[in-house]
Design a protein around this motif. Structure first.
Motif, PDB file in Angstrom:
ATOM      1  N   VAL A  43      38.172  -0.744 129.487  1.00  0.00           N
ATOM      2  CA  VAL A  43      38.716  -1.387 130.993  1.00  0.00           C
ATOM      3  C   VAL A  43      37.151  -1.370 131.866  1.00  0.00           C
ATOM      4  N   SER A  44      36.287  -0.513 131.137  1.00  0.00           N
ATOM      5  CA  SER A  44      34.938  -1.014 131.512  1.00  0.00           C
ATOM      6  C   SER A  44      34.298  -1.685 130.998  1.00  0.00           C
ATOM      7  N   VAL A  45      34.117  -2.526 129.901  1.00  0.00           N
ATOM      8  CA  VAL A  45      33.903  -3.767 129.688  1.00  0.00           C
ATOM      9  C   VAL A  45      34.473  -4.970 130.405  1.00  0.00           C
ATOM     10  N   GLY A  46      35.406  -4.829 131.014  1.00  0.00           N
ATOM     11  CA  GLY A  46      36.378  -6.043 131.969  1.00  0.00           C
ATOM     12  C   GLY A  46      35.639  -5.969 133.375  1.00  0.00           C
ATOM     13  N   LEU A  47      34.989  -4.193 133.814  1.00  0.00           N
ATOM     14  CA  LEU A  47      34.350  -4.477 134.587  1.00  0.00           C
ATOM     15  C   LEU A  47      33.226  -4.791 135.093  1.00  0.00           C
ATOM     16  N   CYS A  48      32.631  -4.687 133.807  1.00  0.00           N
ATOM     17  CA  CYS A  48      31.153  -5.418 133.883  1.00  0.00           C
ATOM     18  C   CYS A  48      31.587  -6.182 133.376  1.00  0.00           C
ATOM     19  N   SER A  49      32.078  -7.257 132.716  1.00  0.00           N
ATOM     20  CA  SER A  49      32.245  -8.442 132.333  1.00  0.00           C
ATOM     21  C   SER A  49      32.152  -9.392 133.739  1.00  0.00           C
ATOM     22  N   VAL A  50      33.142  -8.954 134.563  1.00  0.00           N
ATOM     23  CA  VAL A  50      33.304  -9.644 135.129  1.00  0.00           C
ATOM     24  C   VAL A  50      33.209  -9.796 136.343  1.00  0.00           C
ATOM     25  N   LEU A  51      32.537  -8.439 136.228  1.00  0.00           N
ATOM     26  CA  LEU A  51      30.902  -8.869 137.630  1.00  0.00           C
ATOM     27  C   LEU A  51      29.806  -9.689 137.122  1.00  0.00           C
ATOM     28  N   LEU A  52      29.510  -9.577 136.093  1.00  0.00           N
ATOM     29  CA  LEU A  52      28.247 -10.532 135.470  1.00  0.00           C
ATOM     30  C   LEU A  52      29.232 -12.238 135.537  1.00  0.00           C
ATOM     31  N   ILE A  53      29.877 -12.800 134.729  1.00  0.00           N
ATOM     32  CA  ILE A  53      31.011 -14.005 135.079  1.00  0.00           C
ATOM     33  C   ILE A  53      31.083 -14.716 136.190  1.00  0.00           C
ATOM     34  N   GLY A  54      31.981 -13.854 136.628  1.00  0.00           N
ATOM     35  CA  GLY A  54      32.618 -13.884 138.586  1.00  0.00           C
ATOM     36  C   GLY A  54      31.827 -14.048 139.240  1.00  0.00           C
ATOM     37  N   THR A  55      31.781 -11.986 139.987  1.00  0.00           N
ATOM     38  CA  THR A  55      31.399 -12.173 141.226  1.00  0.00           C
ATOM     39  C   THR A  55      29.788 -12.241 141.546  1.00  0.00           C
ATOM     40  N   LEU A  56      28.743 -11.876 140.670  1.00  0.00           N
ATOM     41  CA  LEU A  56      27.297 -12.254 140.767  1.00  0.00           C
ATOM     42  C   LEU A  56      27.121 -13.798 140.333  1.00  0.00           C
ATOM     43  N   ASN A  57      27.926 -14.707 139.968  1.00  0.00           N
ATOM     44  CA  ASN A  57      28.002 -16.114 139.623  1.00  0.00           C
ATOM     45  C   ASN A  57      26.983 -16.606 140.840  1.00  0.00           C
ATOM     46  N   ARG A  58      29.079 -16.005 141.634  1.00  0.00           N
ATOM     47  CA  ARG A  58      28.872 -16.838 143.098  1.00  0.00           C
ATOM     48  C   ARG A  58      28.008 -15.976 143.841  1.00  0.00           C
ATOM     49  N   VAL A  59      27.704 -14.842 144.460  1.00  0.00           N
ATOM     50  CA  VAL A  59      26.873 -14.044 144.857  1.00  0.00           C
ATOM     51  C   VAL A  59      25.211 -15.026 144.412  1.00  0.00           C
ATOM     52  N   MET A  60      25.147 -15.422 143.510  1.00  0.00           N
ATOM     53  CA  MET A  60      23.477 -16.138 143.350  1.00  0.00           C
ATOM     54  C   MET A  60      23.459 -17.044 143.242  1.00  0.00           C
ATOM     55  N   ILE A  61      24.181 -18.040 143.536  1.00  0.00           N
ATOM     56  CA  ILE A  61      24.070 -19.387 143.889  1.00  0.00           C
ATOM     57  C   ILE A  61      24.669 -19.579 145.574  1.00  0.00           C
ATOM     58  N   VAL A  62      25.661 -18.753 146.578  1.00  0.00           N
ATOM     59  CA  VAL A  62      26.114 -18.534 147.119  1.00  0.00           C
ATOM     60  C   VAL A  62      24.859 -17.598 148.362  1.00  0.00           C
TER      61      VAL A  62
END
Length: 469
Positions: A43-62
């Motif tokens: 679960v911790s790996v899943g949280l960290c992975s989606v933070l990198l490839i999902g949430t921060l992907n959008r935040v950095m660009i937008v």
């Protein structure tokens, strides 16, 4: 005649194994309560992975206005450490701590490293966005260090965690445990994406800092809870650790089975299923005009298909199915899935797009579960960490490279086609996507060629009993 109505709790206990696929995943050495707690590291790996490839992907660009090319480079940095998963697994096989632990020190160190990277990441991203008085190189350098540190932590925790689960699980229960841990990884990613999206609905830099550092604390607490009293002190002495160097251990393991062919199949299949990861939602938006909510649903359908694939693979493997045959079946399903995706654009069919998306997840779930189980079953005594580390290294590296190649190939082919370089019939944005999806189909056929000979001996033995020794 008197009829006795069974007590509801007893009826539920009889129905549970039938309707809950992991109800009997527990064993004497790893009861269900301990397995549930151990799965928290996924679960911790899943949280960290989606933070990198999902949430921060959008935040950095937008929100932070970081160039998309630089964002892609930052997201690819954690892949640089993926090949070292094999070395992590090997070292955890032979490690002897003062308390007799082998896996615990690696999982704990990985969790601390992951926590450290997440702690500095929000400040590195703010500097990367240009909101600082420092030199131009400070932003990319600090962000690269943060992403690399987090990637090291993720790879270390997951490799040693899966090896610990293998140590604690009897062979007949390993397919169910692998599926259960994989499903928890997906659930962690799904839950994390929803929570992070809700927190950043009204974006501010303060909320970004709080969210990332809050995720760091949660991941550390989850991993700590997962490790608590899992590995018995002195338990590692029951398995004689390998004493060779890494190269000697790998050569020894390679001589005990077709490991090269198996890993080639893992790499090809993983690349085939991963190449479309960053293209699926843009494809639905550009080709079929789907809204943001609708394209988000595609990600949910992909995850749902993956969960179903893990469950089906677990049931098949527990019943004695050949893992290489299950992996080949997953690759075959993937070829039809990508064909549905390709034809959804010219037919303007949302149904075909959704069906193809579910089947991609289903085929990838079958393939991932089966290849991981095959490596676990083929691991020599005392070398489970090495086997799982090599599988993880090949799988993670192939996925990272495939995502980058898929995005670049789509851009290059689309630009060439729209300029008329491929003729008037292909002057369309769908051409770039079509080339990538066609390449994925070709890679899946190559996967079948690689995995097929691994199935043949077992099939012949069942067909001709006299050939059995």
């Amino acid at each position: 005649m008197r009829f006795r109505i069974p007590h509801p709790s007893r009826t539920w206990m009889r129905l549970t194994p039938q309707y809950l696929p992991f109800a009997d995943a527990g064993s004497e050495t790893l009861p269900m309560s301990r397995l549930l707690r151990l799965s928290l590291f996924q679960v911790s790996v899943g949280l960290c992975s989606v933070l990198l490839i999902g949430t921060l992907n959008r935040v950095m660009i937008v929100e932070l206005h970081v160039p998309a090319g630089l964002v892609a480079l930052m997201l690819a940095i954690p892949v640089l450490f993926a090949p070292f998963r094999a070395l992590i697994g090997f070292n955890s096989d032979k490690h002897q701590s003062a308390l007799g632990w082998r896996r615990f020190p690696y999982i704990w160190k990985g969790a601390v490293v992951m926590f450290s990277g997440l702690s500095i990441m929000p400040f590195a991203l703010i500097i990367l966005s240009g909101d600082s008085q420092g030199p131009d190189w400070a932003g990319p350098a600090s962000a690269a260090v943060a992403f690399l540190v987090v990637g090291i932590g993720i790879h270390t925790v997951q490799t040693a965690g899966l090896a610990l689960a293998t140590d604690l699980t009897p062979p007949e229960k390993q397919p169910q445990v692998v599926a259960f841990l994989s499903v928890l990884l997906l659930l962690g990613m799904l839950g994390g994406s929803l929570i992070f999206g809700a927190i950043l609905a009204d974006f501010t830099q303060i909320k970004l800092i709080q969210m990332i550092q809050g995720c760091a604390v949660v991941c550390l607490l989850l991993t700590t809870a997962a490790l608590w009293r899992q590995e018995i002190r002195g338990g590692s002495h029951k398995i004689e650790p390998v004493a060779e160097s890494f190269s000697e251990a790998w050569n020894s393991m390679r001589r005990q089975g077709p490991w090269v062919r198996r890993l080639v199949g893992v790499g090809l299949g993983t690349a085939a299923f991963s190449m479309q990861d960053i293209l699926l939602e843009p494809y639905g938006a550009q080709m079929l005009g789907l809204s943001v909510a609708a394209t988000t649903l595609l990600t949910a359908l992909l995850a749902a298909g993956g969960i179903i694939g893990f469950v089906v693979a677990a049931r098949r493997l527990v019943n004695g199915a050949d893992p290489h045959r299950v992996a080949g079946f997953g690759a075959l399903i993937g070829t039809f899935a990508f064909a549905f995706i390709i034809f959804s654009a010219p037919m303007n069919s949302q149904f075909l797009l959704c069906l193809g998306t579910v089947l991609i997840g289903f085929g990838a779930g079958l393939f991932t579960h089966a290849t991981l189980t095959a490596c676990m079953q083929a691991a020599p005594a005392g070398q489970a960490g090495l086997a799982l580390g090599i599988w993880g290294a090949v799988q993670a590296t192939s996925a990272g490279v495939a995502v980058g190649v898929g995005g670049a190939l789509r851009d290059i082919v689309s630009a060439f086609a729209l300029d008329g370089g491929m003729g008037p019939g292909l002057m369309h944005a769908a051409t770039g996507y079509g080339v990538v999806y066609t390449l994925e189909i070709a890679l899946l056929f190559a996967t079948l060629i690689a995995v097929g000979p691994l199935v043949r001996p077992a099939a012949l033995a069942r067909a001709v009993p006299s050939l059995q020794p």
